[in-house]
Motif scaffolding. Structure first.
Motif, PDB file in Angstrom:
ATOM      1  N   VAL A   6      35.351  45.056  37.879  1.00  9.98           N
ATOM      2  CA  VAL A   6      36.779  45.357  37.847  1.00  9.98           C
ATOM      3  C   VAL A   6      37.038  46.072  36.526  1.00  9.98           C
ATOM      4  CG1 VAL A   6      39.122  44.437  37.862  1.00  9.98           C
ATOM      5  CG2 VAL A   6      37.352  43.312  39.224  1.00  9.98           C
ATOM      6  N   LEU A   7      37.514  47.307  36.632  1.00 10.84           N
ATOM      7  CA  LEU A   7      37.818  48.105  35.449  1.00 10.84           C
ATOM      8  C   LEU A   7      39.333  48.213  35.322  1.00 10.84           C
ATOM      9  CD1 LEU A   7      35.073  49.217  36.812  1.00 10.84           C
ATOM     10  CD2 LEU A   7      35.371  51.118  35.280  1.00 10.84           C
ATOM     11  N   GLN A   8      39.867  47.729  34.214  1.00 13.00           N
ATOM     12  CA  GLN A   8      41.296  47.867  33.936  1.00 13.00           C
ATOM     13  C   GLN A   8      41.480  49.180  33.190  1.00 13.00           C
ATOM     14  OE1 GLN A   8      44.068  45.705  34.715  1.00 13.00           O
ATOM     15  NE2 GLN A   8      45.022  47.638  34.172  1.00 13.00           N
ATOM     16  N   LYS A  42      43.748  49.612  38.340  1.00 12.00           N
ATOM     17  CA  LYS A  42      42.432  48.963  38.357  1.00 12.00           C
ATOM     18  C   LYS A  42      41.508  49.672  39.326  1.00 12.00           C
ATOM     19  CE  LYS A  42      43.704  44.244  37.210  1.00 12.00           C
ATOM     20  NZ  LYS A  42      43.784  42.859  37.652  1.00 12.00           N
ATOM     21  N   VAL A  43      40.221  49.597  38.998  1.00 12.52           N
ATOM     22  CA  VAL A  43      39.177  50.055  39.904  1.00 12.52           C
ATOM     23  C   VAL A  43      38.330  48.833  40.228  1.00 12.52           C
ATOM     24  CG1 VAL A  43      37.182  51.560  40.215  1.00 12.52           C
ATOM     25  CG2 VAL A  43      39.105  52.327  38.802  1.00 12.52           C
ATOM     26  N   LYS A  44      38.169  48.549  41.518  1.00 12.61           N
ATOM     27  CA  LYS A  44      37.287  47.463  41.946  1.00 12.61           C
ATOM     28  C   LYS A  44      36.115  48.102  42.677  1.00 12.61           C
ATOM     29  CE  LYS A  44      40.744  43.867  42.368  1.00 12.61           C
ATOM     30  NZ  LYS A  44      41.235  42.757  43.179  1.00 12.61           N
ATOM     31  N   LEU A  57      29.523  52.773  35.538  1.00 15.52           N
ATOM     32  CA  LEU A  57      30.730  53.085  36.316  1.00 15.52           C
ATOM     33  C   LEU A  57      31.894  53.375  35.371  1.00 15.52           C
ATOM     34  CD1 LEU A  57      30.518  50.446  39.191  1.00 15.52           C
ATOM     35  CD2 LEU A  57      29.593  52.762  39.104  1.00 15.52           C
ATOM     36  N   ALA A  58      31.990  52.613  34.295  1.00 14.93           N
ATOM     37  CA  ALA A  58      33.033  52.858  33.296  1.00 14.93           C
ATOM     38  C   ALA A  58      32.849  54.245  32.679  1.00 14.93           C
ATOM     39  CB  ALA A  58      32.998  51.774  32.219  1.00 14.93           C
ATOM     40  N   LEU A  71      36.671  45.589  31.099  1.00 15.71           N
ATOM     41  CA  LEU A  71      35.644  45.639  32.128  1.00 15.71           C
ATOM     42  C   LEU A  71      35.176  44.208  32.415  1.00 15.71           C
ATOM     43  CD1 LEU A  71      33.525  47.216  33.820  1.00 15.71           C
ATOM     44  CD2 LEU A  71      32.180  47.414  31.749  1.00 15.71           C
ATOM     45  N   LYS A  72      35.264  43.793  33.677  1.00 13.89           N
ATOM     46  CA  LYS A  72      34.787  42.480  34.070  1.00 13.89           C
ATOM     47  C   LYS A  72      33.739  42.637  35.159  1.00 13.89           C
ATOM     48  CE  LYS A  72      38.711  40.454  35.163  1.00 13.89           C
ATOM     49  NZ  LYS A  72      39.764  39.487  35.525  1.00 13.89           N
TER      50      LYS A  72
END
Length: 75
Positions: A6-8, A42-44, A57-58, A71-72
């Motif tokens: 999960v990218l905020q 967000k990107v999941k 991915l980031a 980034l989680k």
């Protein structure tokens, strides 16, 4: 093994930004599924950690000119 990232992001300003990010991440090797949440910025993504990483991915998103604030990763 499949992991979830999960990218905020910093605020997304237009729906075309969402499509641009989704297409770029989806075409990255090892990505199995991706969803961009416009209102939440967000990107999941589900990805194979033997082929890529959440950090990669980031990088894809950053190279498009967007800011990844957090980034989680979940197994």
């Amino acid at each position: 093994m499949t992991k979830k990232a999960v990218l905020q992001l910093g605020a997304l300003t237009c729906p075309s930004c969402m499509q641009k990010i989704e297409n770029a991440v989806k075409n990255h090797d090892g990505v199995e599924k991706v969803k961009v949440l416009f209102n939440a910025s967000k990107v999941k993504a589900d990805f194979n950690d033997e082929q890529t990483s959440a950090e990669a991915l980031a990088d894809v998103v950053t190279k498009l000119g967007y800011t990844v604030e957090k980034l989680k990763v979940k197994a």
